[in-house]
Design an enzyme around this catalytic site. Sequence first.
Site, PDB file in Angstrom:
ATOM      1  N   CYS A 239       0.814  -1.228   0.000  1.00  0.00           N
ATOM      2  CA  CYS A 239       0.000   0.000   0.000  1.00  0.00           C
ATOM      3  C   CYS A 239       0.844   1.273   0.000  1.00  0.00           C
ATOM      4  CB  CYS A 239      -0.928   0.017   1.197  1.00  0.00           C
ATOM      5  SG  CYS A 239      -2.180  -1.277   1.122  1.00  0.00           S
ATOM      6  N   HIS A 240       1.977   1.227   0.709  1.00  0.00           N
ATOM      7  CA  HIS A 240       2.730   2.469   0.910  1.00  0.00           C
ATOM      8  C   HIS A 240       3.986   2.579   0.072  1.00  0.00           C
ATOM      9  CE1 HIS A 240       0.235   3.816   4.230  1.00  0.00           C
ATOM     10  NE2 HIS A 240       0.321   2.625   4.782  1.00  0.00           N
TER      11      HIS A 240
ATOM     12  N   CYS B  54      -3.223   0.054  10.815  1.00  0.00           N
ATOM     13  CA  CYS B  54      -2.952  -0.649   9.569  1.00  0.00           C
ATOM     14  C   CYS B  54      -2.666  -2.125   9.817  1.00  0.00           C
ATOM     15  CB  CYS B  54      -1.798   0.007   8.799  1.00  0.00           C
ATOM     16  SG  CYS B  54      -2.320   1.545   7.979  1.00  0.00           S
TER      17      CYS B  54
ATOM     18  N   CYS C  18      10.861  19.705  36.962  1.00  0.00           N
ATOM     19  CA  CYS C  18      12.142  19.125  36.574  1.00  0.00           C
ATOM     20  C   CYS C  18      12.610  19.655  35.223  1.00  0.00           C
ATOM     21  CB  CYS C  18      12.046  17.601  36.521  1.00  0.00           C
ATOM     22  SG  CYS C  18      12.232  16.869  38.158  1.00  0.00           S
TER      23      CYS C  18
ATOM     24  N   ARG D  75       8.890   5.993  28.675  1.00  0.00           N
ATOM     25  CA  ARG D  75       9.680   7.032  29.346  1.00  0.00           C
ATOM     26  C   ARG D  75       8.787   7.866  30.275  1.00  0.00           C
ATOM     27  NH1 ARG D  75      14.179   8.165  31.517  1.00  0.00           N
ATOM     28  NH2 ARG D  75      12.727   8.805  33.130  1.00  0.00           N
TER      29      ARG D  75
ATOM     30  N   CYS E  98       8.870   8.485  34.477  1.00  0.00           N
ATOM     31  CA  CYS E  98       8.887   9.751  35.202  1.00  0.00           C
ATOM     32  C   CYS E  98       7.746   9.804  36.207  1.00  0.00           C
ATOM     33  CB  CYS E  98       8.831  10.930  34.226  1.00  0.00           C
ATOM     34  SG  CYS E  98      10.413  11.227  33.378  1.00  0.00           S
TER      35      CYS E  98
HETATM   36  C1  HEC Z   1      11.939  14.462  39.586  1.00  0.00           C
HETATM   37  C2  HEC Z   1      12.310  14.910  38.283  1.00  0.00           C
HETATM   38  C3  HEC Z   1      11.426  14.609  37.107  1.00  0.00           C
HETATM   39  C4  HEC Z   1      10.070  14.743  36.978  1.00  0.00           C
HETATM   40  C5  HEC Z   1       9.070  15.239  38.003  1.00  0.00           C
HETATM   41  C6  HEC Z   1       9.749  14.342  35.620  1.00  0.00           C
HETATM   42  N1  HEC Z   1      10.875  13.959  34.954  1.00  0.00           N
HETATM   43 FE1  HEC Z   1      11.032  13.471  33.000  1.00  0.00          FE
HETATM   44  N2  HEC Z   1      13.002  13.000  33.239  1.00  0.00           N
HETATM   45  C7  HEC Z   1      13.737  13.195  34.393  1.00  0.00           C
HETATM   46  C8  HEC Z   1      15.093  12.672  34.206  1.00  0.00           C
HETATM   47  C9  HEC Z   1      16.206  12.669  35.248  1.00  0.00           C
HETATM   48  C10 HEC Z   1      15.133  12.170  32.876  1.00  0.00           C
HETATM   49  C11 HEC Z   1      16.317  11.520  32.173  1.00  0.00           C
HETATM   50  C12 HEC Z   1      16.660  10.193  32.762  1.00  0.00           C
HETATM   51  C13 HEC Z   1      17.835   9.560  32.063  1.00  0.00           C
HETATM   52  O1  HEC Z   1      18.946  10.040  32.189  1.00  0.00           O
HETATM   53  O2  HEC Z   1      17.617   8.614  31.360  1.00  0.00           O
HETATM   54  C14 HEC Z   1      13.805  12.415  32.296  1.00  0.00           C
HETATM   55  C15 HEC Z   1      13.453  12.120  30.983  1.00  0.00           C
HETATM   56  C16 HEC Z   1      12.293  12.575  30.382  1.00  0.00           C
HETATM   57  C17 HEC Z   1      12.042  12.537  28.953  1.00  0.00           C
HETATM   58  C18 HEC Z   1      13.001  12.004  27.892  1.00  0.00           C
HETATM   59  C19 HEC Z   1      13.885  13.076  27.348  1.00  0.00           C
HETATM   60  C20 HEC Z   1      14.903  12.531  26.394  1.00  0.00           C
HETATM   61  O3  HEC Z   1      15.677  13.332  25.879  1.00  0.00           O
HETATM   62  O4  HEC Z   1      14.946  11.334  26.132  1.00  0.00           O
HETATM   63  C21 HEC Z   1      10.787  13.044  28.753  1.00  0.00           C
HETATM   64  C22 HEC Z   1      10.095  13.207  27.408  1.00  0.00           C
HETATM   65  C23 HEC Z   1      10.255  13.385  30.049  1.00  0.00           C
HETATM   66  N3  HEC Z   1      11.204  13.094  31.015  1.00  0.00           N
HETATM   67  C24 HEC Z   1       8.981  13.895  30.276  1.00  0.00           C
HETATM   68  C25 HEC Z   1       8.419  14.057  31.552  1.00  0.00           C
HETATM   69  C26 HEC Z   1       7.017  14.309  31.805  1.00  0.00           C
HETATM   70  C27 HEC Z   1       5.953  14.434  30.738  1.00  0.00           C
HETATM   71  C28 HEC Z   1       6.868  14.391  33.160  1.00  0.00           C
HETATM   72  C29 HEC Z   1       5.624  14.554  33.968  1.00  0.00           C
HETATM   73  C30 HEC Z   1       4.602  13.580  33.792  1.00  0.00           C
HETATM   74  C31 HEC Z   1       8.183  14.230  33.744  1.00  0.00           C
HETATM   75  N4  HEC Z   1       9.093  13.992  32.746  1.00  0.00           N
HETATM   76  C32 HEC Z   1       8.465  14.325  35.094  1.00  0.00           C
HETATM   77  C33 HEC Z   1      13.269  13.791  35.555  1.00  0.00           C
HETATM   78  C34 HEC Z   1      11.930  14.097  35.833  1.00  0.00           C
HETATM   79  C1  HEC Z   2      -4.356  -2.342   2.516  1.00  0.00           C
HETATM   80  C2  HEC Z   2      -3.674  -1.096   2.556  1.00  0.00           C
HETATM   81  C3  HEC Z   2      -2.688  -0.796   3.662  1.00  0.00           C
HETATM   82  C4  HEC Z   2      -1.770  -1.619   4.259  1.00  0.00           C
HETATM   83  C5  HEC Z   2      -1.499  -3.088   4.013  1.00  0.00           C
HETATM   84  C6  HEC Z   2      -1.053  -0.789   5.204  1.00  0.00           C
HETATM   85  N1  HEC Z   2      -1.535   0.465   5.186  1.00  0.00           N
HETATM   86 FE1  HEC Z   2      -0.845   2.047   6.276  1.00  0.00          FE
HETATM   87  N2  HEC Z   2      -2.302   3.228   5.496  1.00  0.00           N
HETATM   88  C7  HEC Z   2      -3.208   2.836   4.551  1.00  0.00           C
HETATM   89  C8  HEC Z   2      -4.078   3.937   4.229  1.00  0.00           C
HETATM   90  C9  HEC Z   2      -5.236   3.916   3.242  1.00  0.00           C
HETATM   91  C10 HEC Z   2      -3.622   5.019   5.017  1.00  0.00           C
HETATM   92  C11 HEC Z   2      -4.157   6.445   5.057  1.00  0.00           C
HETATM   93  C12 HEC Z   2      -5.330   6.519   5.971  1.00  0.00           C
HETATM   94  C13 HEC Z   2      -5.870   7.906   6.094  1.00  0.00           C
HETATM   95  O1  HEC Z   2      -5.428   8.784   5.362  1.00  0.00           O
HETATM   96  O2  HEC Z   2      -6.710   8.095   6.947  1.00  0.00           O
HETATM   97  C14 HEC Z   2      -2.511   4.549   5.804  1.00  0.00           C
HETATM   98  C15 HEC Z   2      -1.792   5.320   6.682  1.00  0.00           C
HETATM   99  C16 HEC Z   2      -0.650   4.899   7.346  1.00  0.00           C
HETATM  100  C17 HEC Z   2       0.184   5.743   8.169  1.00  0.00           C
HETATM  101  C18 HEC Z   2      -0.032   7.255   8.433  1.00  0.00           C
HETATM  102  C19 HEC Z   2       0.594   7.993   7.288  1.00  0.00           C
HETATM  103  C20 HEC Z   2       0.435   9.490   7.375  1.00  0.00           C
HETATM  104  O3  HEC Z   2       0.869  10.150   6.436  1.00  0.00           O
HETATM  105  O4  HEC Z   2      -0.109   9.995   8.371  1.00  0.00           O
HETATM  106  C21 HEC Z   2       1.197   4.975   8.631  1.00  0.00           C
HETATM  107  C22 HEC Z   2       2.333   5.414   9.563  1.00  0.00           C
HETATM  108  C23 HEC Z   2       0.986   3.652   8.106  1.00  0.00           C
HETATM  109  N3  HEC Z   2      -0.132   3.639   7.336  1.00  0.00           N
HETATM  110  C24 HEC Z   2       1.803   2.569   8.359  1.00  0.00           C
HETATM  111  C25 HEC Z   2       1.586   1.291   7.876  1.00  0.00           C
HETATM  112  C26 HEC Z   2       2.389   0.136   8.238  1.00  0.00           C
HETATM  113  C27 HEC Z   2       3.601   0.172   9.178  1.00  0.00           C
HETATM  114  C28 HEC Z   2       1.866  -0.932   7.584  1.00  0.00           C
HETATM  115  C29 HEC Z   2       2.288  -2.371   7.663  1.00  0.00           C
HETATM  116  C30 HEC Z   2       2.488  -2.922   8.987  1.00  0.00           C
HETATM  117  C31 HEC Z   2       0.736  -0.456   6.799  1.00  0.00           C
HETATM  118  N4  HEC Z   2       0.593   0.897   7.018  1.00  0.00           N
HETATM  119  C32 HEC Z   2      -0.044  -1.262   5.996  1.00  0.00           C
HETATM  120  C33 HEC Z   2      -3.309   1.593   3.954  1.00  0.00           C
HETATM  121  C34 HEC Z   2      -2.540   0.498   4.271  1.00  0.00           C
END
Ligand code: HEC
Ligand code: HEC
Lengths: 131, 258
Positions: free
Chosen positions: B76-77, B111, B177, B215, B219
């Site tokens: 499809c894609h 899909c 944080c 992730r 947190c």
């Molecule tokens: C107490 C501190 C703390 C709080 C509260 C916290 N985080 Fe985090 N977060 C971290 C730390 C530390 C890491 C990185 C950990 C590591 O080194 O892998 C992280 C990683 C992440 C990442 C990944 C960033 C990356 O670059 O990969 C995301 C996204 C994130 N936090 C979102 C959130 C969200 C959404 C919330 C609230 C629901 C939240 N965090 C609450 C400390 C916090």
């Molecule tokens: C039989 C047809 C068909 C197959 C098989 C199919 N897709 Fe799709 N897929 C679609 C159609 C149709 C859309 C667009 C739907 C819409 O626009 O609402 C779509 C949309 C998507 C999107 C979003 C694209 C965008 O631009 O937002 C993703 C990601 C995706 N497909 C992944 C997959 C993956 C991974 C697979 C296999 C595991 C897969 N599709 C198999 C028909 C298919």
Amino acid sequence: MLALASHAHAFDGIPNPLPGATAGDPQRGRAIVADRHVGLCLLCHSAPITEERFQGDLAPSLAGAGSRWTIPQLRLRIADSSRLNPATIMPSYYRTEGLTRVAPAHAGKTILSAQQIEDVVAYLATLKDTP
Amino acid sequence: MKAALAGLVVVALAASAQAPAPAQSSAQDMRKSGSAFMGESTRAMQRDDTQNPAMLWVANGEAAWHTGAKKSCTACHGDATKSMRGVAARFPAFDKSAGKVITLGQRIEQCRVGKQGMPPSKPEADELLALQSYIALQSRGMPVAPPRDAPTSAAAERGRALFAQRIGQLNLSCAQCHDANWGRKLAGATIPQGHANAYPIYRLEWQGMGSLQRRLRNCMTGVRAAVPPPDAQDLIDLEAWLALRAEGMTMESPGVRP
Ligand code: HEC
Ligand code: HEC
Ligand code: HEC
């Protein structure tokens, strides 16, 4: 939670031990501070606990806390530091109200018990030397 | 310990109460990718595809893309390097057939289940992460570009409020944080700004690949908050806010984290 208000008179300290607790033990307190899953303190603070390698820097060092603060002041700062600074990131260790989305395993429970807080306070009171 | 508390403070990154926050102007863009906070060896691992363990998932995803003859993704894609270019950069997005805002993982599931007749994947299933990694790779180097339609914007707005809400027994918000204390040390971990421009990631601590929601769950668990089930509205809303917050930043997927 027992209302802290009745203990926190002047708003800068809790003069008496928390309800039900006996005199704090500094050795137990040290272990609580050092344990990241119990006291959690070293996530944010550093402390003169050299065997713990990874210490945080989100908060002032605990070294010297016992010369900066009296025991009632330390008790308030652990039990509910939000009374001093509502915006603080330091959790309130003896508070259950006013919290949202608490995990079921922790709901309705304080982070530390009254006795654990007394132990931590007793340990902090021994930290006289600033780094 | 990193698992214990992954993130803390509140300097709302942007803007007014109603309109979605604009990406910060590049002149004073203080935003940094999570990779900027990592040690050099982890950065090198992400930079070099021959060292990046996530490329194993990419290879499996590419294989899965071609599997299944008439019903394969290719059928499809066609060539994913063309048809999937930029797709991961604009998720989560409102999906007409679902009638709601969904993540890239959910879009792939639609899909797999709907078009291929496969059984639904378990959350964090390797096969789904593999397809996600392969598709996300096709957006590498492109700017994060969240859609601005009304439902996606509304999700991001709810996510922004959640990001600022203090939660859990430790009573900390994401913003405390990631907006107010990034760059500081939470025990051994440097707090990143919390941008989602490298997901899915290979995390050394997990010894495996994981989604953005994994992730976020980490947190939440760290602050002892209730963790919503996979693909819960709250998590999708947070993902939508993170995308808007990272708008214009460069996609680095698939990332490596400590
Ligand atoms: C107490 C501190 C703390 C709080 C509260 C916290 N985080 Fe985090 N977060 C971290 C730390 C530390 C890491 C990185 C950990 C590591 O080194 O892998 C992280 C990683 C992440 C990442 C990944 C960033 C990356 O670059 O990969 C995301 C996204 C994130 N936090 C979102 C959130 C969200 C959404 C919330 C609230 C629901 C939240 N965090 C609450 C400390 C916090
Ligand atoms: C039989 C047809 C068909 C197959 C098989 C199919 N897709 Fe799709 N897929 C679609 C159609 C149709 C859309 C667009 C739907 C819409 O626009 O609402 C779509 C949309 C998507 C999107 C979003 C694209 C965008 O631009 O937002 C993703 C990601 C995706 N497909 C992944 C997959 C993956 C991974 C697979 C296999 C595991 C897969 N599709 C198999 C028909 C298919
Ligand atoms: C999530 C971060 C965090 C945790 C966990 C934490 N604190 Fe704090 N703490 C702070 C911050 C930040 C301050 C600075 C004052 C303020 O913000 O109100 C502070 C202040 C203090 C103070 C007063 C400042 C001084 O001069 O020493 C003491 C004492 C203290 N903390 C002890 C502890 C102890 C003991 C624990 C564990 C039982 C602990 N803290 C856990 C963040 C934290």
